[in-house]
Each structure stands twice: as structure tokens, then as C-alpha cells.
Motif scaffolding. Structure first.
Motif, mmCIF file in Angstrom:
data_model
loop_
_atom_site.group_PDB
_atom_site.id
_atom_site.type_symbol
_atom_site.label_atom_id
_atom_site.label_comp_id
_atom_site.label_asym_id
_atom_site.label_seq_id
_atom_site.Cartn_x
_atom_site.Cartn_y
_atom_site.Cartn_z
ATOM 1 N N ASP A 195 0.173 -11.886 16.966
ATOM 2 C CA ASP A 195 0.203 -10.433 16.804
ATOM 3 C C ASP A 195 1.083 -9.700 17.816
ATOM 4 O O ASP A 195 1.958 -8.929 17.446
ATOM 5 N N HIS A 196 0.918 -10.005 19.108
ATOM 6 C CA HIS A 196 1.623 -9.214 20.121
ATOM 7 C C HIS A 196 3.136 -9.283 19.987
ATOM 8 O O HIS A 196 3.838 -8.314 20.235
ATOM 9 N N TYR A 197 3.648 -10.464 19.632
ATOM 10 C CA TYR A 197 5.100 -10.637 19.550
ATOM 11 C C TYR A 197 5.590 -10.706 18.102
ATOM 12 O O TYR A 197 6.761 -10.975 17.853
ATOM 13 N N VAL A 219 -5.231 -9.141 16.035
ATOM 14 C CA VAL A 219 -6.470 -9.901 16.221
ATOM 15 C C VAL A 219 -7.726 -9.049 15.982
ATOM 16 O O VAL A 219 -8.686 -9.506 15.382
ATOM 17 N N HIS A 220 -7.698 -7.781 16.411
ATOM 18 C CA HIS A 220 -8.892 -6.949 16.272
ATOM 19 C C HIS A 220 -9.025 -6.332 14.872
ATOM 20 O O HIS A 220 -10.009 -5.662 14.576
ATOM 21 N N VAL A 221 -8.009 -6.520 14.054
ATOM 22 C CA VAL A 221 -8.104 -6.109 12.652
ATOM 23 C C VAL A 221 -8.485 -7.336 11.821
ATOM 24 O O VAL A 221 -9.371 -7.298 10.975
ATOM 25 N N SER A 276 -7.881 -6.520 26.250
ATOM 26 C CA SER A 276 -8.885 -5.531 26.658
ATOM 27 C C SER A 276 -9.519 -4.796 25.472
ATOM 28 O O SER A 276 -10.625 -4.286 25.592
ATOM 29 N N HIS A 277 -8.834 -4.756 24.333
ATOM 30 C CA HIS A 277 -9.400 -4.040 23.182
ATOM 31 C C HIS A 277 -10.351 -4.886 22.351
ATOM 32 O O HIS A 277 -10.712 -4.514 21.231
ATOM 33 N N THR A 278 -10.781 -6.005 22.921
ATOM 34 C CA THR A 278 -11.805 -6.834 22.283
ATOM 35 C C THR A 278 -13.090 -6.032 22.082
ATOM 36 O O THR A 278 -13.925 -6.374 21.244
ATOM 37 N N GLY A 326 0.068 2.880 13.589
ATOM 38 C CA GLY A 326 -0.185 1.447 13.684
ATOM 39 C C GLY A 326 -1.174 1.151 14.791
ATOM 40 O O GLY A 326 -1.857 2.060 15.280
ATOM 41 N N SER A 327 -1.299 -0.122 15.162
ATOM 42 C CA SER A 327 -2.138 -0.641 16.256
ATOM 43 C C SER A 327 -3.560 -0.967 15.838
ATOM 44 O O SER A 327 -4.042 -0.542 14.796
ATOM 45 N N CYS A 328 -4.240 -1.707 16.710
ATOM 46 C CA CYS A 328 -5.623 -2.122 16.457
ATOM 47 C C CYS A 328 -6.575 -0.937 16.500
ATOM 48 O O CYS A 328 -7.738 -1.047 16.141
ATOM 49 N N GLY A 334 1.435 -6.193 12.996
ATOM 50 C CA GLY A 334 1.468 -6.727 14.359
ATOM 51 C C GLY A 334 1.244 -5.603 15.342
ATOM 52 O O GLY A 334 0.997 -4.455 14.941
ATOM 53 N N CYS A 335 1.315 -5.906 16.623
ATOM 54 C CA CYS A 335 1.086 -4.878 17.642
ATOM 55 C C CYS A 335 2.235 -3.866 17.661
ATOM 56 O O CYS A 335 2.054 -2.715 18.037
ATOM 57 N N SER A 336 3.404 -4.359 17.326
ATOM 58 C CA SER A 336 4.566 -3.492 17.123
ATOM 59 C C SER A 336 4.758 -2.475 18.257
ATOM 60 O O SER A 336 4.727 -2.824 19.427
ATOM 61 N N MET A 337 4.914 -1.226 17.887
ATOM 62 C CA MET A 337 5.282 -0.186 18.850
ATOM 63 C C MET A 337 4.127 0.269 19.741
ATOM 64 O O MET A 337 4.280 1.163 20.559
ATOM 65 N N CYS A 338 2.959 -0.362 19.587
ATOM 66 C CA CYS A 338 1.857 -0.041 20.496
ATOM 67 C C CYS A 338 2.205 -0.503 21.901
ATOM 68 O O CYS A 338 1.831 0.116 22.883
ATOM 69 N N VAL A 339 2.918 -1.623 21.976
ATOM 70 C CA VAL A 339 3.199 -2.217 23.288
ATOM 71 C C VAL A 339 4.646 -2.667 23.404
ATOM 72 O O VAL A 339 5.128 -2.993 24.479
ATOM 73 N N GLY A 340 5.356 -2.687 22.281
ATOM 74 C CA GLY A 340 6.792 -2.961 22.313
ATOM 75 C C GLY A 340 7.201 -4.385 22.626
ATOM 76 O O GLY A 340 8.376 -4.654 22.860
ATOM 77 N N THR A 389 -1.849 5.069 18.504
ATOM 78 C CA THR A 389 -2.241 3.942 19.351
ATOM 79 C C THR A 389 -3.286 4.355 20.390
ATOM 80 O O THR A 389 -3.918 5.408 20.256
ATOM 81 N N ASN A 390 -3.442 3.545 21.431
ATOM 82 C CA ASN A 390 -4.531 3.770 22.379
ATOM 83 C C ASN A 390 -4.095 4.023 23.817
ATOM 84 O O ASN A 390 -4.914 4.333 24.662
ATOM 85 N N ARG A 391 -2.830 3.821 24.116
ATOM 86 C CA ARG A 391 -2.402 3.999 25.519
ATOM 87 C C ARG A 391 -1.130 4.826 25.594
ATOM 88 O O ARG A 391 -0.128 4.485 24.973
ATOM 89 N N GLY A 439 5.839 4.237 30.034
ATOM 90 C CA GLY A 439 6.565 3.034 29.634
ATOM 91 C C GLY A 439 5.822 2.127 28.681
ATOM 92 O O GLY A 439 6.319 1.057 28.343
ATOM 93 N N ARG A 440 4.657 2.519 28.218
ATOM 94 C CA ARG A 440 3.883 1.630 27.351
ATOM 95 C C ARG A 440 4.639 1.310 26.060
ATOM 96 O O ARG A 440 4.680 0.184 25.602
ATOM 97 N N GLN A 441 5.212 2.324 25.432
ATOM 98 C CA GLN A 441 5.899 2.101 24.155
ATOM 99 C C GLN A 441 7.376 1.789 24.349
ATOM 100 O O GLN A 441 8.125 1.734 23.381
HETATM 101 S S1 SF4 Z 1 -3.776 -2.367 21.980
HETATM 102 FE FE1 SF4 Z 1 -1.816 -2.593 20.993
HETATM 103 S S2 SF4 Z 1 -0.996 -4.426 21.974
HETATM 104 FE FE2 SF4 Z 1 -3.185 -4.461 22.370
HETATM 105 S S3 SF4 Z 1 -4.071 -5.652 20.693
HETATM 106 FE FE3 SF4 Z 1 -4.100 -3.510 20.090
HETATM 107 S S4 SF4 Z 1 -2.239 -3.222 18.903
HETATM 108 FE FE4 SF4 Z 1 -1.998 -5.074 20.094
#
Ligand code: SF4
Lengths: 465, 202
Positions: free
Chosen positions: A61-63, A106-108, A127-129, A342-344, A401-407, A423-425, A429-431
């Protein structure tokens, strides 16, 4: 003695407790992703095997590239995905890899596949577990050393957190969602408002939430400092779980349900900390700064740092400088350059449906990307024609995927650009380096896309009605 | 990992609150292998274009004093690797994010929670000062002044012994096996196999 949901979950997984108070907890589900490579390396260093490959699941997911998956151009990204494949196949771990039709964040994916169930303990090096706590599960994020520990022993060492209940009473207004509940309480209590605590969300506003909404809320718990966010399982939970691929069936289902029905906190259980929120007071909320607590109702203005107490003033000044905003500016006047849905936190089917209600028949004034939380969400959205709503509005419809949530996969916001994001953060520089992020709900992202500035989505809802 | 109980080194202040993991190490560096060292990525974006960045002004500093809620955000242990590989032994702040603090202790980095850390940070300003940290007494001595920080016993033991949790836990494999059997009997669905049908996203 009466017990909370947390107590019941903790007791059900505690293998032993050391004299110093550290618990050794059994892990029912261990989810790994590309970032788990450090942990696999630690395992290899010691020549250890994975204790329970059958309870371990891998997800790309992350990459994960969201566009061309057949040819990954960046060798570093290709290597991360390859390493996950090698590590999972070497240890006999089931992998939902890049080309699996079920692939997703993963969290979806966990909840969607029924890997996430009430009463389970779930760990992941992310951390978003806390998201999975929406099912009444004991779910928390861990670091790489702990991931290696779970891989090797199927247990995790943890100190039991204090308990905290956030009661949300009454009904949410139209256009207000779980995202707003979260941003609202984090703005009130601060990013460390729940540090050291496990948060249980309760009250009629929470009971009225769908599983998607509960997941959004539990997901964001970590942004308020809580490693755990939980909602007691109820009929809504069971209806979501029933029939999922990994959920129990037949007699096992009945037996599981009986166990899950006993999980909710006892009526007279007490909490170390209790907070009550009036749902009717929550407005659509957006962040203006660089931490999730720097948030305000969309109807408000950018705050004046001088009016904030002590250390918060300096933090606000520096945040406004980074964000390119001025004190007193109405939030609705803030022009944006792009949007990301997007994002979890907010990329489940319900989130996409909500955004589509605003975008249907309208054009976006700014470019944007819509990345569904999983390929199954993507397929479901396409079956409903949501993809066309987004593309006809001028937004880009990409893979999961995690896409632009974390780049990490290369989907980034350019330096200095301002993004309205589900997203959540909103960290610096997060995105992407120098990127400016405003967090908000999916309908608010859609509304921002339509007007090209931060917008109260309720206005567009009324205009349509 | 070797344990430690006393550390002497130079302390510098990073006058910021909510120093999140994306600031400690931006995500784009996280595909690197640890063998190459993560120290070079520490605070990469904050340092760039800032000639006066504390760790550049005072090279070799090993104690960092910062504002509240240090290490908030992601669970990435890479944030701790970056600090450790850059030679940091202790971070002093009024409070830490839970996951970060756990990761720190697992890598020999002390997250010392000190209520008046921000006052200390302001006093230090752009200067550096010699600091001494004693884990046994949980004290930080800086500029002749002693400050007691919060240090749970579990953390003290782990830091001083350089304990490895996997070894500790493997001493209880029998208990874990017995627990597993009981779990299997009481909640067999935990091991449930997948149905042939695929899930829908609805
Ligand atoms: S917070 Fe963003 S990078 Fe982390 S798992 Fe969720 S979508 Fe992926």
C-alpha cells in the motif's frame, strides 16, 4: 467488578504480566506492509522464523503506484515492493500484492476482507492501526522493533493504557461527518489530549454512524495522541462483518456473535477520563495549520496567534508562516491549488459516494486526484458510476494505495501548493516537500474542488436541493 | 544493543512543539537501508536553507531539548534511527507521543519527559551546554542545575541493560503456546480460512 471494553479485550489477550506492569499480549492478526522491511531484516539477522504465518497478512500500500503498475519507473519503489514479496513468500505469509484485485490500503483491506473482527487483537507497523478498533478490536500501531517481536513470537509487549470515553450526544447536522467529530475533539483537547489513553467512542451520535464513519473516527484517534480508538460492536458491526471472506460462517458465526455481544463496556464501568461533546455543535471543520489540532469550523477565520495561550502562539505563528495564511482571514477565502480524495481515513465507498453527491453535474475548478482505498472500493465505485462523476468533473481517477497521503509512491503535492485533502496529517512536508495541506471531510474536499477555495459544503448541498 | 546508565554530552535546543515524525525524517528517505545510516536524513527539510539549525551550529551534540508532544505522528521507527544514527542519546521534552517513546527505548534512545523542558529550551536559546544524564536517579544536570525527569522503571531497565525484548519473551514460549491453545479452543474463528467468494466493498 464492572469492566470497560478495553478491560475485556486486554484480559482476553494477556498471556502474562511482568512485575513491572508490562503485559505480554497475544496477537490475533498481524498486518505487514512494505515498511515492515526493517523488521524482517531483524528477524533474518537472528535466523528466526515467523511464529504464526497463518495469522500474518501482507499488503502492498505505502509504495503502491496508483497509475502504471506494469512498469514501475522508480527503482527504489520497485525494490520496496519486491522486498515485501520476497519476505512474505519466504515466510509463507499471504500477500495482497500489487496485482491482487483486493489490493488496497491495509486499514481498508483488513475490514473489507473480514480479517478485522470484533474481539480480536490486531497489530500493524502503522500508527493508523487504531482504525480497526471501530469493530471493538484491540488494535494499535507499533514500531519496527515491535513488528519483529510479533513476527518472532506472535505477542507484543505493552503497558495497559488508561481508559478514556468520548461521548458524542445528539445528532450530527447535515453535511457533518465522522471526520468533523474527530477534527473537532482534537481541536478542543489538542494533539496530545489523549496521549497514554485508549479512547472509546460512545453516545447516540456514534451509534448512528456507519462502520465507515466509525473507522474514520477511530483512524484519527492517533492524531489526538491515542494509540487506540474503539467503538463497541453492535448490530451495525455485525451487519458489516457478516459474509466477509475471512469472517466466521455457520455455527462458528453464531458462537462468535455470542462472544462479541459480551464485549461492550458494562453500564456502570468507569473511565479514567471522560469527555462529552454535543453533536449538534459540530460544524464542518478544516485545519488551518500544520498539526491536526490547528483546526476550526469552516465558517470561522484563521486565528490570531497573539490570542492563543503560551506555546500555542509561537506554534501558530510558525504554522501560518508555513501555510501562507494571515490571522483574521476568513477560511472560506482561502484559495486552493488542488484536491486529494483518498487515504485510510476517507477513501471507502461511502466517502466516495458522499463526495460524488457534491460533484455530480459540476466541474472542478482545480485539478485533483481520487484514489479509492482499495481496488474493491474502486470496482464498487465504478459499478455505481462514481468514477464518471469524478472524471466528468475533471478529477483524475487512479488506483488504490496510500498515494498522496504520504507521497511515498511519488504522488506528491508540489512545494508551496495548497491541497484540500481527505487525509489525516497536515504536517509540514507530509504530502511532499513544502506542500500545504488542509484536512477536511470528503464532502468538503468535493466542495473545495468545485469552488477552488475552502468552502462550506452545506452551501453546495442546499443549492442543489 | 549495549545498555547505558550515564551519558555526558552537549545539549542543544530545538525550539518547537509537536515535532512530528515527518519532520524528523521525511517519508521519501524511508526506502533506504539502515546499513547506510539514517543520520544524514535527520530533520532534512528543517535543516535545508537554515544555516543556524541547532544540530549544524553545534556539531556533535547528543542531547536534544524540545517542546511538547515530541515524535507525534507515524509509527516509523526510522525517526528514531535518524536520531540515533546522528549521535543523539536523549531527547528532553515535556511530553512524547506514545509510539515514538516506545520505539526510542527499543533503540537505546532516552525520551526524558521533563515538565519544565520548554523553560530549559528557552534558557538555552541558540547556545549549547554540557549535560549529564543519570538514568539511575533520572536526573539531567545542565548548567549546574539538576532536573528530575519521569522515567518508568520498565524503560530504565531496558535502557540500562540494553535488553532485547525478543530474548525476554522467548523465555516464555511455553506460556505463549498454552495461551495459543486456549485461544484456539475458545475462538477458533481467529484462524478461520478464507471463503472462496470475494468481498464486496459495500
Ligand atoms: S495514513 Fe496515509 S500513509 Fe498511513 S496507512 Fe493511511 S493512507 Fe497509508
Amino acid at each position: 467488578m464492572s469492566r470497560t471494553l478495553l478491560d475485556k479485550l486486554w484480559d482476553a489477550h494477556e498471556v502474562r504480566r511482568d512485575p513491572d506492569g508490562t503485559s505480554l499480549l497475544w496477537v490475533d492478526r498481524h498486518l505487514v506492509h512494505e515498511g515492515s522491511h526493517h523488521a524482517f531484516a531483524k528477524l533474518a539477522e537472528r535466523g528466526l522464523d515467523v511464529a504464526e504465518p497463518g495469522l500474518t497478512f501482507g499488503v502492498a500500500d505505502h509504495y503502491a503506484p496508483t497509475r502504471r503498475r506494469d512498469r514501475i519507473e522508480d527503482p527504489a519503489i520497485a525494490k520496496m515492493l519486491e522486498r515485501l514479496e520476497t519476505n512474505t513468500s519466504r515466510h509463507g505469509i499471504r500477500l495482497f500484492g500489487l496485482n491482487d484485485p483486493r489490493q488496497g490500503i491495509v486499514h481498508v483491506l483488513g475490514p473489507e476482507q473480514g480479517l478485522t473482527l470484533p474481539g480480536l487483537s490486531i497489530n500493524c507497523g502503522d500508527s493508523h492501526t487504531s482504525t480497526h478498533g471501530a469493530f471493538g478490536a484491540l488494535a494499535f500501531g507499533i514500531g519496527a522493533t515491535e513488528v519483529a517481536h510479533v513476527l518472532a513470537t506472535q505477542t507484543v509487549r505493552a503497558q495497559k493504557p488508561k481508559s478514556m470515553r468520548i461521548l458524542v450526544k445528539g445528532a450530527l447536522g447535515a453535511g457533518v461527518s465522522a471526520k468533523d467529530i474527530a477534527l473537532h475533539w482534537i481541536a478542543e483537547l489538542g494533539t496530545s489530549g489523549a496521549t497514554g489513553h485508549a479512547v472509546e467512542y460512545a453516545g447516540d451520535a456514534i451509534e448512528a454512524l456507519s462502520m465507515e464513519g466509525r473507522m474514520t473516527l477511530c483512524n484519527l484517534s492517533i492524531e489526538g495522541g491515542a494509540r487506540f480508538g474503539m467503538v463497541a460492536p453492535d448490530d451495525t458491526t455485525l451487519a458489516y462483518v457478516k459474509g466477509r471472506p475471512f469472517a466466521p460462517k455457520g455455527a462458528a458465526w453464531d458462537r462468535a456473535v455470542a462472544a462479541w455481544r459480551a464485549l461492550p463496556s458494562d453500564p456502570d464501568a468507569t473511565f479514567d477520563k471522560e469527555v462529552t461533546i454535543d453533536a449538534a455543535r459540530i460544524a464542518p471543520t478544516v485545519t488551518w495549520g500544520t498539526t491536526p489540532e490547528q483546526a476550526a469550523p469552516i465558517t470561522g477565520t484563521v486565528p490570531d496567534p497573539d490570542a492563543l495561550p503560551g506555546g500555542k502562539a509561537e506554534a501558530a505563528r510558525s504554522a501560518l508562516d508555513y501555510m501562507g495564511l494571515t490571522a483574521g482571514q476568513p477560511l472560506q477565502d482561502v484559495a486552493i491549488d488542488q484536491v486529494f480524495l483518498g487515504s485510510c481515513t476517507n477513501a471507502r465507498i461511502e466517502d466516495l459516494r458522499a463526495a460524488a453527491t457534491i460533484l455530480r453535474g459540476r466541474r472542478a475548478r482545480v485539478p485533483g486526484v481520487v484514489s479509492p482505498g482499495s481496488m474493491l472500493v474502486r470496482a464498487a465505485a465504478e459499478a455505481e458510476g462514481l468514477d464518471r462523476v469524478f472524471t466528468e468533473a475533471g478529477l483524475e481517477w487512479v488506483g488504490a494505495g496510500c498515494s498522496m497521503c504520504v507521497g511515498m509512491n511519488g504522488d506528491i503535492v508540489a512545494p508551496g501548493k495548497r491541497c484540500a485533502s481527505s487525509t489525516n496529517r497536515n504536517f509540514r512536508g507530509r504530502q511532499g516537500k513544502g506542500a500545504r495541506t488542509h484536512l477536511m471531510s470528503p464532502v468538503m474536499v468535493a466542495a473545495a474542488a468545485v469552488t477552488g477555495r475552502l468552502t462550506d459544503a452545506r452551501e453546495l448541498m442546499e443549492a442543489k436541493a | 544493543m549495549a545498555g547505558w546508565s550515564v551519558h555526558e554530552g552537549r545539549a542543544v535546543a530545538l525550539p518547537r512543539r509537536d515535532v512530528d515524525t515527518d519532520q524528523i525524517i521525511p517519508a521519501r528517505f524511508m526506502s533506504a537501508s539502515r546499513a547506510d545510516g539514517y543520520g544524514q536524513y535527520l530533520f532534512a527539510d528543517l535543516r535545508e536553507g537554515d544555516d543556524g539549525f541547532p544540530l549544524d551550529r553545534h556539531r556533535g551534540a547528543s542531547v536534544l531539548i524540545a517542546g511538547a508532544n515530541f515524535g507525534c505522528g507515524s509509527s516509523r521507527e526510522a525517526a528514531v534511527y535518524a536520531l540515533v544514527d546522528a549521535g543523539i542519546r536523549a531527547v528532553i521534552a515535556p511530553s512524547f507521543a506514545d509510539i515514538f517513546a516506545g520505539n526510542a527505548v527499543n533503540n537505546g534512545l532516552l525520551p526524558a519527559a521533563l515538565p519544565d523542558a520548554e523553560a530549559l529550551m528557552d534558557e538555552l536559546g541558540a547556545n549549547a551546554a554540557e549535560a549529564r544524564i543519570d538514568l539511575e536517579t533520572a536526573t539531567l544536570t545542565i548548567a549546574g542545575q539538576s532536573h528530575e525527569f519521569r522515567l518508568p522503571d520498565v524503560w530504565r531497565h531496558k535502557l540500562t541493560n540494553g535488553w532485547d525484548d525478543i530474548d525476554l519473551t522467548r523465555a516464555h514460549l511455553d506460556e505463549i503456546a498454552a495461551f495459543r491453545d486456549a485461544r484456539h479452543a475458545n475462538a477458533p474463528w481467529v484462524w478461520a480460512e478464507q471463503d472462496d467468494e470475494q468481498a464486496t466493498a459495500g
